[in-house]
Write an enzyme that holds these catalytic residues in place. Structure first.
Site, PDB file in Angstrom:
ATOM      1  N   LYS A  26       0.758  -1.205   0.096  1.00 33.45           N
ATOM      2  CA  LYS A  26      -0.152   0.064   0.055  1.00 33.45           C
ATOM      3  C   LYS A  26       1.002   1.259   0.007  1.00 33.45           C
ATOM      4  CE  LYS A  26      -3.918  -1.947   2.730  1.00 33.45           C
ATOM      5  NZ  LYS A  26      -4.990  -1.655   1.605  1.00 33.45           N
ATOM      6  N   ARG A  60     -10.242 -11.518   2.178  1.00 33.21           N
ATOM      7  CA  ARG A  60     -11.140 -12.800   1.515  1.00 33.21           C
ATOM      8  C   ARG A  60     -10.471 -13.941   1.610  1.00 33.21           C
ATOM      9  NH1 ARG A  60     -11.659  -9.574  -3.967  1.00 33.21           N
ATOM     10  NH2 ARG A  60     -11.423  -7.850  -2.576  1.00 33.21           N
TER      11      ARG A  60
HETATM   12  N1  BES Z   1      -8.125  -3.736   4.649  1.00 36.19           N
HETATM   13  C1  BES Z   1      -8.360  -3.251   3.178  1.00 36.19           C
HETATM   14  C2  BES Z   1      -9.768  -2.831   2.852  1.00 36.19           C
HETATM   15  C3  BES Z   1      -9.794  -1.460   3.340  1.00 36.19           C
HETATM   16  C4  BES Z   1      -8.924  -0.338   2.840  1.00 36.19           C
HETATM   17  C5  BES Z   1     -10.318  -0.821   4.422  1.00 36.19           C
HETATM   18  C6  BES Z   1      -8.970   0.939   2.982  1.00 36.19           C
HETATM   19  C7  BES Z   1     -10.407   0.377   4.691  1.00 36.19           C
HETATM   20  C8  BES Z   1      -9.663   1.337   4.127  1.00 36.19           C
HETATM   21  C9  BES Z   1      -8.148  -4.608   2.309  1.00 36.19           C
HETATM   22  O1  BES Z   1      -7.503  -5.629   2.660  1.00 36.19           O
HETATM   23  C10 BES Z   1      -7.644  -4.136   1.055  1.00 36.19           C
HETATM   24  O2  BES Z   1      -6.511  -3.836   0.910  1.00 36.19           O
HETATM   25  N2  BES Z   1      -8.507  -4.217  -0.003  1.00 36.19           N
HETATM   26  C11 BES Z   1      -8.345  -3.644  -1.538  1.00 36.19           C
HETATM   27  C12 BES Z   1      -8.711  -4.941  -2.387  1.00 36.19           C
HETATM   28  C13 BES Z   1      -8.256  -4.679  -3.742  1.00 36.19           C
HETATM   29  C14 BES Z   1      -6.843  -4.857  -3.814  1.00 36.19           C
HETATM   30  C15 BES Z   1      -9.085  -5.468  -4.580  1.00 36.19           C
HETATM   31  C16 BES Z   1      -9.007  -2.407  -1.588  1.00 36.19           C
HETATM   32  O3  BES Z   1     -10.024  -2.065  -1.351  1.00 36.19           O
HETATM   33  O4  BES Z   1      -8.209  -1.516  -2.012  1.00 36.19           O
HETATM   34 MN    MN Z   2      -5.525  -5.321   1.902  1.00 38.86          MN
END
Ligand code: BES
Ligand code: MN
Ligand code: ZN
Length: 497
Positions: free
Chosen positions: A279, A353
């Site tokens: 990230k 997931r």
């Molecule tokens: N924990 C995150 C989701 C999240 C992101 C919650 C920002 C709250 C704020 C999750 O694990 C994630 O990173 N999801 C990705 C999925 C994507 C790679 C398909 C996302 O939402 O960007």
């Molecule tokens: Mn994630």
């Protein structure tokens, strides 16, 4: 803070503060009118001078009001009487506690559960008031080197009711609200703790504490156990981390012996860096909240155990960090889940997931009456719904309705989002059974689609709490959601069957 219920007329007994409501346009509530009469029209005069309009959430503190036994009187704005509903009720309680915390009052009598709130009964009003008050005084100070200097003096709160006949029901609501607040505040503590403290091992230890306190059955599966069970998607997320993953299973069995349990599955990523699909740096600290689903399961168990609800429920928490590293899962890696289905991991940041799917397969062994998973799963859900309601997906409409209703009753609402078959195509993989991401469009839906492939054997609801589990910015902190929704769901189930 200690709470009690008493049938009391305002202003008769000595107390640190007597709290009454004022509706918009300076309209007095019944309790305010009683005080005004005792004080020879003092409130009326003050309102006429324009010092208190009755705006919702506003407060005015008065000292030594003649004819009134309490040292202080606090007027709380309720907004227009015609619009006074559940939200306004909770807001008035929160404003009251906030204002009282700035005074030296050690005890207070609140004439607020006396107010009519739609068709909500005295039990609901007492439960909401106790919970709102208890969560309003919440502070997270465990990680400060010095305790806060100006801790509020408020220690005792009496929720006044109009008649003796209401006391019993109000007390039941109070006890439940108090229990709920402790569950909510546990979830908040766990969320607010940093990733270097709240690790999978820490979550397991917290679960053990709960098990001991409430005599629950507990099992903590280690990496080797997961290997044996074939939980390779869960293990693939843990691969880059030095912290050992845990699968925590808690069983609360106060319901009828033969009753199938409700299973709650909470995402417990104690820190989500994204892994190799790392990230960006800004706000990455907030990924300490990525175990909020797990926190909500522990919080809910605490609440229902304290309430001694007659239900059977199982909490399952897959807990791990998501880190990059020499052994970390790489984009394109293919793993076989516990269900036997193979997954092409195209993005290691879609890890929630991957840990949930093995936990959802594990849930099958309980032959659940219903399974609800709770996860801070997608940024896309935040874009879709913001920070107001949680996203809800389901493979069973009656269960979806039941969960939505629990959200409304508890003021912790969710919104039903679609799960049409057409979305499933976005998970297509040329190499494995399917991929772990479905592209940008409808990201919250395709995440739910992924989970739906592991939940065919029972009624299932998925709650995406990415937008509701914590707040960012100046007020950064865990909210404890959706503990109120989950607890209300179980209260309703305990009442029914
Ligand atoms: N924990 C995150 C989701 C999240 C992101 C919650 C920002 C709250 C704020 C999750 O694990 C994630 O990173 N999801 C990705 C999925 C994507 C790679 C398909 C996302 O939402 O960007
Ligand atoms: Mn994630
Ligand atoms: Zn995550």
């Amino acid at each position: 803070m200690e709470f009690s219920i008493k049938a009391l007329l305002p202003g008769r007994k000595t107390s640190g503060c007597c709290v009454v409501g004022i509706y918009a346009e300076r309209e007095m509530s019944a309790a305010a009118t009683t005080l005004d009469n005792a004080g020879n029209g003092c409130l009326r005069r003050l309102l006429q001078r324009g010092d208190m309009e009755g705006r919702i959430g506003s407060t005015l503190l008065l000292h030594d009001v003649p004819g009134i036994a309490s040292a202080r009187v606090l007027l709380v704005g309720l907004g227009p009487q015609a619009e006074f509903g559940e939200k306004q009720f909770r807001r008035a309680i929160t404003a009251t506690v906030g204002a009282l915390a700035n005074t030296g009052a050690a005890d207070a009598e609140l004439h607020l559960v006396e107010l009519a709130v739609g068709r909500r009964d005295i039990e609901w009003r007492s439960m909401q008031a106790a919970c709102a008050a208890q969560t309003a005084i919440y502070r997270f100070e465990q990680m400060k080197s010095q305790p806060a200097k100006n801790a509020p003096a408020l220690a005792k709160v009496v929720l006044a009711v109009k008649t003796k006949s209401e006391v019993k029901r109000a007390e039941r609501g109070l006890a439940r609200g108090f229990a709920l607040a402790h569950g909510v505040n546990l979830a908040r503590d766990l969320g607010n703790l940093p990733g270097n403290v709240c690790t999978p091992t820490y979550l397991a230890d917290e679960a053990r504490k709960l098990a001991k306190q409430y005599r629950l059955k507990i099992q903590v599966l280690e990496r080797a156990d997961m290997k044996k069970l074939g939980m390779n998607t869960l293990l693939s997320v843990a691969a880059g981390s030095s912290e050992p993953p845990k699968l925590i299973v808690l069983e609360y069995s106060a319901g009828p012996k033969k009753q199938k349990p409700v299973v709650l599955v909470g995402k417990g990523v104690t820190f989500d860096t994204g892994g190799i699909s790392i990230k960006p740096a800004p706000e990455m600290d907030e990924m300490k909240y990525d175990m909020s689903g797990a926190g909500s399961v522990l919080g809910t168990i605490k609440a229902i155990a304290a309430m001694k609800l007659a239900v059977n429920m199982v909490g399952i928490i897959p807990a791990t960090e998501n880190m990059p590293g020499g052994r970390a899962t790489k984009p394109g890696d293919i793993v076989t889940s516990m269900s036997g289905q193979t997954v092409e991991i195209l993005n290691t940041d879609a890890e929630g997931r991957l840990i949930l799917c093995d936990a959802l397969t594990y849930a099958e062994r309980y032959q659940p009456a219903a399974v609800i998973d709770i996860a801070t799963l997608t940024g896309a859900c935040v874009i879709a719904l913001g920070h107001v309601v949680s996203g809800l997906f389901a493979n069973n409409d009656p269960l979806a309705r039941e969960v939505l209703a629990a959200g409304e009753t508890s003021g912790d609402a969710a919104w039903h989002l679609p799960l049409h078959d057409e979305y499933q195509e976005q998970l297509h993989s040329n190499f494995a059974d399917f991929a772990n991401i479905g592209g940008r469009p409808a990201g919250a839906v395709t995440a739910a689609c992924f989970l739906s492939r592991f939940t065919k054997k029972y009624p299932w609801v998925h709650l995406d709490v990415a937008g509701t589990a914590w707040k960012s910015g100046r007020e950064k902190g865990s909210t404890g959601r959706p503990v109120p929704l989950l607890t209300q769901f179980l209260i309703n189930r305990a009442g029914k069957r």
